[in-house]
Write a protein that holds these residues in place. Structure first.
Motif, PDB file in Angstrom:
ATOM      1  N   PHE A  12       0.838  -1.191   0.000  1.00  0.00           N
ATOM      2  CA  PHE A  12       0.000   0.000   0.000  1.00  0.00           C
ATOM      3  C   PHE A  12       0.876   1.246   0.000  1.00  0.00           C
ATOM      4  N   ASP A  13       0.702   2.096  -0.954  1.00  0.00           N
ATOM      5  CA  ASP A  13       1.557   3.273  -1.115  1.00  0.00           C
ATOM      6  C   ASP A  13       0.945   4.463  -0.402  1.00  0.00           C
ATOM      7  N   VAL A  14       1.545   4.852   0.723  1.00  0.00           N
ATOM      8  CA  VAL A  14       1.105   6.039   1.436  1.00  0.00           C
ATOM      9  C   VAL A  14       2.036   7.179   1.058  1.00  0.00           C
ATOM     10  N   THR A  15       1.495   8.168   0.424  1.00  0.00           N
ATOM     11  CA  THR A  15       2.294   9.316   0.023  1.00  0.00           C
ATOM     12  C   THR A  15       2.662  10.142   1.247  1.00  0.00           C
ATOM     13  N   LEU A  16       3.905  10.603   1.287  1.00  0.00           N
ATOM     14  CA  LEU A  16       4.316  11.471   2.379  1.00  0.00           C
ATOM     15  C   LEU A  16       3.460  12.728   2.385  1.00  0.00           C
ATOM     16  N   ARG A  17       3.212  13.259   3.564  1.00  0.00           N
ATOM     17  CA  ARG A  17       2.462  14.508   3.633  1.00  0.00           C
ATOM     18  C   ARG A  17       3.208  15.590   2.852  1.00  0.00           C
ATOM     19  N   PRO A  18       2.517  16.356   2.037  1.00  0.00           N
ATOM     20  CA  PRO A  18       3.201  17.332   1.181  1.00  0.00           C
ATOM     21  C   PRO A  18       3.816  18.475   1.976  1.00  0.00           C
ATOM     22  N   PRO A  19       4.931  19.021   1.515  1.00  0.00           N
ATOM     23  CA  PRO A  19       5.582  20.136   2.212  1.00  0.00           C
ATOM     24  C   PRO A  19       4.654  21.326   2.420  1.00  0.00           C
ATOM     25  N   GLU A  20       3.781  21.594   1.472  1.00  0.00           N
ATOM     26  CA  GLU A  20       2.898  22.743   1.609  1.00  0.00           C
ATOM     27  C   GLU A  20       1.915  22.582   2.767  1.00  0.00           C
ATOM     28  N   GLU A 274       8.266  12.236   8.729  1.00  0.00           N
ATOM     29  CA  GLU A 274       7.225  11.971   7.740  1.00  0.00           C
ATOM     30  C   GLU A 274       7.325  10.556   7.180  1.00  0.00           C
ATOM     31  N   LYS A 275       8.544  10.068   6.973  1.00  0.00           N
ATOM     32  CA  LYS A 275       8.713   8.688   6.514  1.00  0.00           C
ATOM     33  C   LYS A 275       8.235   7.702   7.579  1.00  0.00           C
ATOM     34  N   ALA A 276       8.510   8.025   8.831  1.00  0.00           N
ATOM     35  CA  ALA A 276       8.054   7.151   9.922  1.00  0.00           C
ATOM     36  C   ALA A 276       6.538   7.050   9.921  1.00  0.00           C
ATOM     37  N   LEU A 277       5.883   8.195   9.817  1.00  0.00           N
ATOM     38  CA  LEU A 277       4.419   8.206   9.793  1.00  0.00           C
ATOM     39  C   LEU A 277       3.893   7.418   8.601  1.00  0.00           C
ATOM     40  N   ALA A 278       4.505   7.594   7.441  1.00  0.00           N
ATOM     41  CA  ALA A 278       4.044   6.901   6.233  1.00  0.00           C
ATOM     42  C   ALA A 278       4.221   5.385   6.352  1.00  0.00           C
ATOM     43  N   ARG A 279       5.320   4.962   6.964  1.00  0.00           N
ATOM     44  CA  ARG A 279       5.537   3.518   7.129  1.00  0.00           C
ATOM     45  C   ARG A 279       4.413   2.889   7.953  1.00  0.00           C
ATOM     46  N   LEU A 402      13.793  28.379 -13.371  1.00  0.00           N
ATOM     47  CA  LEU A 402      12.524  29.078 -13.160  1.00  0.00           C
ATOM     48  C   LEU A 402      11.379  28.092 -12.923  1.00  0.00           C
ATOM     49  N   LYS A 403      11.369  27.028 -13.694  1.00  0.00           N
ATOM     50  CA  LYS A 403      10.296  26.044 -13.568  1.00  0.00           C
ATOM     51  C   LYS A 403      10.298  25.417 -12.170  1.00  0.00           C
ATOM     52  N   LYS A 404      11.484  25.066 -11.675  1.00  0.00           N
ATOM     53  CA  LYS A 404      11.570  24.450 -10.348  1.00  0.00           C
ATOM     54  C   LYS A 404      11.265  25.464  -9.250  1.00  0.00           C
ATOM     55  N   THR A 405      11.710  26.688  -9.444  1.00  0.00           N
ATOM     56  CA  THR A 405      11.423  27.725  -8.450  1.00  0.00           C
ATOM     57  C   THR A 405       9.924  27.952  -8.329  1.00  0.00           C
ATOM     58  N   GLU A 406       9.245  28.006  -9.443  1.00  0.00           N
ATOM     59  CA  GLU A 406       7.802  28.248  -9.435  1.00  0.00           C
ATOM     60  C   GLU A 406       7.038  27.082  -8.818  1.00  0.00           C
ATOM     61  N   LYS A 407       7.630  25.884  -8.853  1.00  0.00           N
ATOM     62  CA  LYS A 407       7.015  24.731  -8.213  1.00  0.00           C
ATOM     63  C   LYS A 407       7.239  24.754  -6.701  1.00  0.00           C
ATOM     64  N   HIS A 408       8.482  24.947  -6.293  1.00  0.00           N
ATOM     65  CA  HIS A 408       8.835  24.839  -4.872  1.00  0.00           C
ATOM     66  C   HIS A 408       8.519  26.107  -4.082  1.00  0.00           C
ATOM     67  N   TYR A 409       8.440  27.235  -4.760  1.00  0.00           N
ATOM     68  CA  TYR A 409       8.201  28.499  -4.060  1.00  0.00           C
ATOM     69  C   TYR A 409       6.920  29.182  -4.542  1.00  0.00           C
ATOM     70  N   ALA A 410       5.941  28.380  -4.907  1.00  0.00           N
ATOM     71  CA  ALA A 410       4.679  28.954  -5.380  1.00  0.00           C
ATOM     72  C   ALA A 410       4.073  29.891  -4.349  1.00  0.00           C
ATOM     73  N   PHE A 497      15.433  22.380  -4.103  1.00  0.00           N
ATOM     74  CA  PHE A 497      14.945  21.569  -5.215  1.00  0.00           C
ATOM     75  C   PHE A 497      15.052  20.075  -4.919  1.00  0.00           C
ATOM     76  N   ASN A 498      16.068  19.672  -4.164  1.00  0.00           N
ATOM     77  CA  ASN A 498      16.307  18.256  -3.886  1.00  0.00           C
ATOM     78  C   ASN A 498      15.918  17.850  -2.463  1.00  0.00           C
ATOM     79  N   ASN A 499      15.395  18.806  -1.703  1.00  0.00           N
ATOM     80  CA  ASN A 499      15.056  18.541  -0.302  1.00  0.00           C
ATOM     81  C   ASN A 499      13.712  19.200   0.006  1.00  0.00           C
ATOM     82  N   PRO A 500      12.625  18.479  -0.207  1.00  0.00           N
ATOM     83  CA  PRO A 500      11.292  19.099  -0.179  1.00  0.00           C
ATOM     84  C   PRO A 500      10.876  19.708   1.159  1.00  0.00           C
ATOM     85  N   TYR A 501      11.456  19.216   2.271  1.00  0.00           N
ATOM     86  CA  TYR A 501      11.074  19.753   3.583  1.00  0.00           C
ATOM     87  C   TYR A 501      12.112  20.747   4.118  1.00  0.00           C
TER      88      TYR A 501
END
Length: 569
Positions: A12-20, A274-279, A402-410, A497-501
């Motif tokens: 069962f794939d539990v997605t990590l809670r999103p950074p936002e 977050e990984k602990a919770l997802a596990r 720019l594309k990554k900035t607009e994603k991570h810093y929306a 960009f490589n570290n969502p939290y």
């Protein structure tokens, strides 16, 4: 208490809670201690590796001043707390960083100190910032008495009586530290020199060890004071009361910039949790014993919540909401069908839709408790050795950046930075007090010349405005040749960009920012209890409250203390 665990994580794939969701200040300011908190990790290691604790020296006079040395002996190494007790007057006692006298001062020594070492440190440690230590010292600390409770307990013991539990619970500690310095400050050893030692691989282990040993010293000093006052009638403090006493701490804005200045480290802390919770959410059929232990912790947590008090309006409101939500949670858990598929995922999703953030985050911590063998390994990835060696990737193209900035810093790009309310505050360091401060940039003249780079959201927006004028096929290196003022935020973005939290997704210079949310997030990872803000900019907490003493710590009790069954009687 940790149960043997041989369940496999299901498909069962539990997605990590999103950074936002996770990285908003209001949620970070609702975090609770958990089994991934640093002091919990330390106690598990001490018990598992059977470190040997001893009191080497206790040369404290009738005026309760003098020297004491406590040592932990482990395989191939020893660490010693050297404590200096001082007699000071009430008007000399201050929790401010600019204080010059304290009731006690400390250093964590690498090894077992000689008389020469102690004499050297006796002339430096009591001076704290005004003194100097050496690479044989790992931390430097100081603490002050909680005078009213100290005097009350000493009087009780000196008269042959145990104190009233209610009086102890009102404060919960006999002394509070005002700083525990490490990582090379004032001549102490740099963290990089000891980070390869297994016992210091997890963050802040030396600091947590210092505080744990300070707790032992404080209890000994307390009982010594009672004996001196009435040697013929005094009694020792009952062990159940000793365990109820933690070590307090007063923490102000000095701690707040840490999380902003260490994005990689912050990511590692949050992602482990977050990984602990997802596990656990991904377990289809958790062991019945784990479920029963979880339900037991749900009930036991009520005492901790009821004994948590604060007169500060913000925290009082949060506590009222937590207590209301806890009743709802208790009723839900009592009727919940844990035989259903993925029960902890269902339980968490219900809580997210039903409860406030304070109760949601309490539930997260409670969910982690029974599953040590499934999640404790995540503590190994909570340190960071890369952040300060990370170089800018100048070959990255503007379009990709720019594309990554607009994603991570929306969130940052949506803020109206022309609104003065969104730019009202500025972080700086007070020259007089030597402490970080938040000032009003529109009222305090010249503050812009001293502002610290602690507003990444605004800096990203400024960088994005300039970068969006460039062609997509140009390189970041070319951009920085023309705009070197953006180097710091370009580098930060590439870390994020490589570290969502890694980034707090809020405006840290807004007029309505609450700095104690930053403090609580960090202190929760330390393992603090009973957050008690005294303003929106400083907070008192308790550490090791309820923990076993070094003399009684073992594999059975090293974790099973954070949610006591009930108050001692």
């Amino acid at each position: 208490m940790t149960l043997n665990f041989d369940d496999k994580i299901s498909e069962f794939d539990v997605t990590l809670r999103p950074p936002e969701k996770v990285m908003r200040l209001s949620r970070l300011g609702s975090f609770h201690q958990s089994r991934l908190s640093f002091l919990r990790i330390l106690l598990r290691r001490i018990s598992a590796e059977k470190w040997k604790f001893s009191r080497k020296i206790f040369e404290i006079g009738d005026d309760c001043s003098g020297t004491a040395v406590y040592t932990y002996q482990l395989s191939g190494r020893a660490y010693s707390l050297i404590a200096f007790a001082h007699k000071i007057s009430d008007n000399e006692r201050s929790d401010r960083v600019i204080a010059t006298k304290w009731d006690s001062t400390f250093t964590l020594f690498d090894g077992i100190p000689s008389k020469k070492d102690i004499n050297r440190l006796k002339h430096n440690v009591p001076n704290q910032e005004a003194g100097r230590v050496s690479e044989k010292e790992i931390t430097l600390s100081r603490a002050n008495k909680s005078v009213r409770l100290w005097d009350y307990v000493v009087n009780c013991l000196s008269n042959g009586q145990q104190p009233d539990i209610q009086e102890i619970e009102k404060v919960g500690y006999m002394m509070r530290t005002t700083a525990v310095y490490g990582s090379g400050k004032f001549g102490a050893v740099d963290y990089t020199e000891i980070s390869n030692r297994p016992e210091f691989g997890t963050p802040f282990q030396a600091e947590m060890l210092t505080v744990y040993m300070i707790r032992a010293f404080v209890i000994d000093l307390l009982q010594h004071a009672a004996k001196v006052k009435n040697p013929n009638k005094y009694v020792q403090l009952d062990s159940k009361f000793c365990e109820m006493l933690g070590v307090g701490n007063s923490t102000g804005l000095g701690m707040a910039p840490f999380l902003i200045n260490h994005p990689q480290l912050l990511n590692n802390w949050i992602s482990a949790k977050e990984k602990a919770l997802a596990r656990i959410r991904g377990l289809n059929e958790p062991k019945k014993a784990c479920i029963e232990l979880f339900k037991n912790y749900i009930k036991r947590s009520n005492y901790l919540i009821e004994s948590w008090n604060s007169k500060h309006e913000l925290q009082a409101l949060k506590l009222d909401g937590l207590r209301r939500d806890k009743i709802i949670l208790d009723n839900y858990v009592e009727k919940f069908n844990f035989n259903s598929s993925y029960p902890f995922n269902t339980l968490y999703e219900w809580a997210e839709q039903t409860l406030g953030e304070e109760a949601q985050e309490l539930l997260v911590s409670l969910i982690l408790e029974p599953f040590g063998e499934l999640i404790d390994d995540l503590s190994h990835g909570m340190s960071d050795t890369k952040q300060f060696t990370t170089k800018i990737n100048g070959s990255m193209l503007v379009g990709e950046f720019l594309k990554k900035t607009e994603k991570h810093y929306a969130y940052a790009l949506k803020i109206n930075w022309n609104n003065s309310k969104n730019n009202e505050l500025a972080w700086y360091v007070s020259e007089e007090k030597l402490e970080p401060r938040l000032g009003n940039r529109f009222k305090e003249e010249g503050i812009e010349f001293y502002e610290q780079p602690l507003q990444p959201s605004r800096d990203v927006a400024r960088m994005h405005l300039d970068l969006s004028k460039w062609e997509n096929n140009k390189s970041i290196a070319e951009f920085l040749m023309k705009h070197p003022e953006h180097r710091h935020i370009i580098r930060r973005c590439q870390i994020i960009f490589n570290n969502p939290y890694a980034e707090i997704q809020d405006n840290t210079i807004s007029s309505d920012v609450i700095p104690i949310d930053l403090l609580r997030a960090k202190l929760s990872f330390f393992g603090a209890f009973h957050f008690d803000p005294r303003s929106d900019r400083w907070v008192r907490i308790n550490m090791f409250k309820g923990a076993p003493l070094p003399q009684t710590l073992d594999n059975e009790n090293c974790d099973n203390w954070t949610y006591p069954e009930q108050s001692a009687t």
